[in-house]
Design a protein around this motif. Sequence first.
Motif, PDB file in Angstrom:
ATOM      1  N   TYR A 105      36.479  66.646  46.893  1.00 54.04           N
ATOM      2  CA  TYR A 105      37.157  66.285  45.647  1.00 54.04           C
ATOM      3  C   TYR A 105      37.508  67.490  44.794  1.00 54.04           C
ATOM      4  N   ARG A 106      36.811  68.595  44.990  1.00 53.41           N
ATOM      5  CA  ARG A 106      37.029  69.788  44.167  1.00 53.41           C
ATOM      6  C   ARG A 106      37.889  70.853  44.841  1.00 53.41           C
ATOM      7  N   THR A 107      38.413  70.565  46.026  1.00 45.67           N
ATOM      8  CA  THR A 107      39.157  71.593  46.755  1.00 45.67           C
ATOM      9  C   THR A 107      40.606  71.681  46.297  1.00 45.67           C
ATOM     10  N   LYS A 108      41.195  72.818  46.589  1.00 44.72           N
ATOM     11  CA  LYS A 108      42.616  73.000  46.337  1.00 44.72           C
ATOM     12  C   LYS A 108      43.395  72.038  47.219  1.00 44.72           C
ATOM     13  N   ALA A 109      44.497  71.540  46.706  1.00 46.33           N
ATOM     14  CA  ALA A 109      45.317  70.600  47.475  1.00 46.33           C
ATOM     15  C   ALA A 109      45.779  71.211  48.797  1.00 46.33           C
ATOM     16  N   SER A 110      46.027  72.505  48.808  1.00 49.11           N
ATOM     17  CA  SER A 110      46.495  73.151  50.040  1.00 49.11           C
ATOM     18  C   SER A 110      45.419  73.177  51.129  1.00 49.11           C
ATOM     19  N   TYR A 111      44.151  73.115  50.741  1.00 46.27           N
ATOM     20  CA  TYR A 111      43.057  73.104  51.713  1.00 46.27           C
ATOM     21  C   TYR A 111      42.716  71.703  52.206  1.00 46.27           C
ATOM     22  N   PRO A 113      44.095  69.100  53.909  1.00 44.44           N
ATOM     23  CA  PRO A 113      44.183  68.687  55.318  1.00 44.44           C
ATOM     24  C   PRO A 113      43.205  69.445  56.215  1.00 44.44           C
ATOM     25  N   LEU A 114      43.079  70.738  55.998  1.00 44.80           N
ATOM     26  CA  LEU A 114      42.194  71.563  56.815  1.00 44.80           C
ATOM     27  C   LEU A 114      40.734  71.159  56.632  1.00 44.80           C
ATOM     28  N   ILE A 115      40.324  70.994  55.393  1.00 40.32           N
ATOM     29  CA  ILE A 115      38.928  70.661  55.113  1.00 40.32           C
ATOM     30  C   ILE A 115      38.604  69.242  55.586  1.00 40.32           C
ATOM     31  N   ASN A 116      39.528  68.311  55.420  1.00 38.39           N
ATOM     32  CA  ASN A 116      39.312  66.940  55.892  1.00 38.39           C
ATOM     33  C   ASN A 116      39.229  66.883  57.406  1.00 38.39           C
ATOM     34  N   ASN A 117      40.086  67.624  58.095  1.00 43.42           N
ATOM     35  CA  ASN A 117      40.041  67.656  59.561  1.00 43.42           C
ATOM     36  C   ASN A 117      38.725  68.251  60.064  1.00 43.42           C
TER      37      ASN A 117
END
Length: 126
Positions: A105-111, A113-117
């Motif tokens: 919830y606190r991550t940058k929007a650009s991260y 997809p990468l963090i969710n994957n």
Amino acid sequence: MHLPSYDCVLYPNNHVESLLHLFFDCPFARSWWQNIGIAIHSTTSVEFTVEICKEDIQLPFAIEVVILSCWSIWTVRNNHFFNGLTPSLASCKENFKTEFALLIYRTKASYSPLINNWFDSVVDLL
């Protein structure tokens, strides 16, 4: 001043509980790291081991993975020490999943997809 030393709470086999042992050398900790796909090799210091983990993960949020992993191990250790709960990788996993979900919830929007994957692939391993 000399601080007392304690045996490892998670693996009481005459191992002194140091930061290095608790988070990286302890068989419990090594099992945790292995479950999330990180091989912990011979460790010489906490700092060096964290750097090796970051290199293994090779993601912009690698330090967060390391910190939350250590926090999960610490939580399992404290639950055993203070509450008498049996240490388990399942409880470590649940804590990690909860904490990591909050991190998402606190991550940058650009991260995102990468963090969710990454998170989805690791949760499948756990």
